[in-house]
Motif scaffolding. Sequence first.
Motif, PDB file in Angstrom:
ATOM      1  N   GLU A  76       0.672  -1.042   0.136  1.00  0.00           N
ATOM      2  CA  GLU A  76       0.081  -0.008  -0.079  1.00  0.00           C
ATOM      3  C   GLU A  76       0.948   1.386  -0.135  1.00  0.00           C
ATOM      4  O   GLU A  76       2.074   1.242   0.477  1.00  0.00           O
ATOM      5  CB  GLU A  76      -0.697   0.067   1.170  1.00  0.00           C
ATOM      6  CG  GLU A  76      -1.814  -1.215   1.284  1.00  0.00           C
ATOM      7  CD  GLU A  76      -2.773  -1.312   2.378  1.00  0.00           C
ATOM      8  OE1 GLU A  76      -3.565  -2.137   2.590  1.00  0.00           O
ATOM      9  OE2 GLU A  76      -2.627  -0.166   3.376  1.00  0.00           O
TER      10      GLU A  76
ATOM     11  N   ARG B 218      -1.767   6.974  -9.906  1.00  0.00           N
ATOM     12  CA  ARG B 218      -2.633   5.749  -9.875  1.00  0.00           C
ATOM     13  C   ARG B 218      -1.994   4.920 -10.968  1.00  0.00           C
ATOM     14  O   ARG B 218      -1.976   3.767 -10.607  1.00  0.00           O
ATOM     15  CB  ARG B 218      -4.000   6.181 -10.453  1.00  0.00           C
ATOM     16  CG  ARG B 218      -4.900   5.180 -10.530  1.00  0.00           C
ATOM     17  CD  ARG B 218      -5.412   4.253  -9.333  1.00  0.00           C
ATOM     18  NE  ARG B 218      -4.165   3.337  -8.927  1.00  0.00           N
ATOM     19  CZ  ARG B 218      -4.474   2.619  -7.540  1.00  0.00           C
ATOM     20  NH1 ARG B 218      -5.428   2.340  -7.073  1.00  0.00           N
ATOM     21  NH2 ARG B 218      -3.658   1.743  -7.332  1.00  0.00           N
ATOM     22  N   HIS B 219      -1.750   5.332 -12.098  1.00  0.00           N
ATOM     23  CA  HIS B 219      -1.135   4.350 -13.068  1.00  0.00           C
ATOM     24  C   HIS B 219       0.258   3.711 -12.647  1.00  0.00           C
ATOM     25  O   HIS B 219       0.435   2.627 -12.870  1.00  0.00           O
ATOM     26  CB  HIS B 219      -0.602   5.260 -14.394  1.00  0.00           C
ATOM     27  CG  HIS B 219      -0.219   4.305 -15.517  1.00  0.00           C
ATOM     28  ND1 HIS B 219      -0.933   3.173 -16.240  1.00  0.00           N
ATOM     29  CD2 HIS B 219       0.950   4.422 -15.907  1.00  0.00           C
ATOM     30  CE1 HIS B 219       0.046   2.722 -16.992  1.00  0.00           C
ATOM     31  NE2 HIS B 219       1.138   3.091 -16.902  1.00  0.00           N
TER      32      HIS B 219
ATOM     33  N   THR C 262       1.230   3.321  -9.330  1.00  0.00           N
ATOM     34  CA  THR C 262       0.855   2.593  -8.260  1.00  0.00           C
ATOM     35  C   THR C 262       0.282   1.323  -8.273  1.00  0.00           C
ATOM     36  O   THR C 262       0.680   0.502  -7.317  1.00  0.00           O
ATOM     37  CB  THR C 262       0.253   3.496  -7.127  1.00  0.00           C
ATOM     38  OG1 THR C 262      -1.050   3.743  -7.539  1.00  0.00           O
ATOM     39  CG2 THR C 262       0.804   4.576  -6.578  1.00  0.00           C
ATOM     40  N   ARG C 263      -0.226   0.935  -9.347  1.00  0.00           N
ATOM     41  CA  ARG C 263      -0.876  -0.332  -9.557  1.00  0.00           C
ATOM     42  C   ARG C 263       0.270  -1.310  -9.531  1.00  0.00           C
ATOM     43  O   ARG C 263       1.406  -1.181 -10.207  1.00  0.00           O
ATOM     44  CB  ARG C 263      -1.774  -0.443 -10.996  1.00  0.00           C
ATOM     45  CG  ARG C 263      -2.881   0.633 -10.960  1.00  0.00           C
ATOM     46  CD  ARG C 263      -3.719   0.165 -11.893  1.00  0.00           C
ATOM     47  NE  ARG C 263      -4.892   1.216 -12.224  1.00  0.00           N
ATOM     48  CZ  ARG C 263      -5.990   1.296 -11.264  1.00  0.00           C
ATOM     49  NH1 ARG C 263      -6.251   0.228 -10.546  1.00  0.00           N
ATOM     50  NH2 ARG C 263      -6.757   2.216 -11.497  1.00  0.00           N
ATOM     51  N   PRO C 264       0.141  -2.384  -8.833  1.00  0.00           N
ATOM     52  CA  PRO C 264      -1.212  -2.911  -8.326  1.00  0.00           C
ATOM     53  C   PRO C 264      -1.420  -2.547  -6.698  1.00  0.00           C
ATOM     54  O   PRO C 264      -2.225  -3.179  -6.028  1.00  0.00           O
ATOM     55  CB  PRO C 264      -1.288  -4.448  -8.366  1.00  0.00           C
ATOM     56  CG  PRO C 264       0.300  -4.684  -8.160  1.00  0.00           C
ATOM     57  CD  PRO C 264       0.937  -3.493  -8.819  1.00  0.00           C
TER      58      PRO C 264
ATOM     59  N   THR D  42      -2.317  -0.773  -3.174  1.00  0.00           N
ATOM     60  CA  THR D  42      -3.560  -0.102  -2.891  1.00  0.00           C
ATOM     61  C   THR D  42      -2.943   1.454  -2.740  1.00  0.00           C
ATOM     62  O   THR D  42      -2.094   1.618  -1.884  1.00  0.00           O
ATOM     63  CB  THR D  42      -3.877  -0.667  -1.252  1.00  0.00           C
ATOM     64  OG1 THR D  42      -4.514  -2.006  -1.679  1.00  0.00           O
ATOM     65  CG2 THR D  42      -5.124   0.208  -0.792  1.00  0.00           C
TER      66      THR D  42
ATOM     67  N   GLY E 137      -9.086   7.046  -9.437  1.00  0.00           N
ATOM     68  CA  GLY E 137      -9.204   5.694  -9.185  1.00  0.00           C
ATOM     69  C   GLY E 137      -8.479   5.463  -7.671  1.00  0.00           C
ATOM     70  O   GLY E 137      -8.053   4.155  -7.672  1.00  0.00           O
TER      71      GLY E 137
ATOM     72  N   ASP F 271      -8.072   4.256  -4.219  1.00  0.00           N
ATOM     73  CA  ASP F 271      -8.838   3.009  -3.326  1.00  0.00           C
ATOM     74  C   ASP F 271      -9.413   3.546  -2.092  1.00  0.00           C
ATOM     75  O   ASP F 271     -10.341   3.291  -1.712  1.00  0.00           O
ATOM     76  CB  ASP F 271      -7.774   1.789  -3.108  1.00  0.00           C
ATOM     77  CG  ASP F 271      -7.443   1.184  -4.259  1.00  0.00           C
ATOM     78  OD1 ASP F 271      -8.199   0.532  -5.148  1.00  0.00           O
ATOM     79  OD2 ASP F 271      -6.130   1.135  -4.638  1.00  0.00           O
TER      80      ASP F 271
END
Length: 254
Positions: A97, A123-124, A126-128, A130, A157, A159
Amino acid sequence: MSLEQAARLALQCLDLTSLNDGDTAADIDALCVRAIGAPERGHVAAVCVWPGFVARARAALPADIRVAAVANFPDGSLDLPRVLAEVDAIAQAGAQEVDVVLPYKALMAGQSTEVAEFLAEVRHATRPLTLKVIIESGELGSPARIAEATRQALMAGADFVKTSTGKSKVSATPEAAATMLREIAASGLGNAGFKASGGIRSVADARGYLQLAADALGVGALTPRRMRFGASGLLSDIEAVLAGQDSAAVSAAY
């Protein structure tokens, strides 16, 4: 909800946190021992530390306790290369996370488009993992700004949307939480979560936020997948309540 029920829920949803400037390896070792706790008590959802301590925390904890770290913290600058480098280091060190600060000063200065672009890139990257986006509600001040920042985070996006870094003069407040929770409910995103952070030191405080979340999102949202508390001192009060003692809320550095 009884105080004991609130204590058990708060424990399950707790990101046990140490983000003090002088944190040492020994401090993180002690934090992880507290996070695991006694088998009959149960353990926290996650441990949240500075990026440099991620690998140490991950090695000390069982797999079912997640490790989180902060990026762009606590200033929330609009420096995208910096935050992307921090996120990469956090991921490589084994965290599950990451808590990133929304550039709230830029948002207050009218740079809404720039903030949206920043969050989309984060967001792009940090995937996957949290992603929890800290809006620093105490600095934003007005309900309108808090609502706008929450919407920005959700549209990107995130979480979780998180109240505060815990480093500002005003941290989590029930008023800010209610505004954020309304935006989460209105978004229609059934998996988006809320994190109350900063200044939450008693089970009674936590119970108030749990009730707000239940009212806005339903009691089904009162799980670690959608509800978190960022705190250090809260665990002491949880332990006291679960041991049948009087509430022993203490001051905390975070």
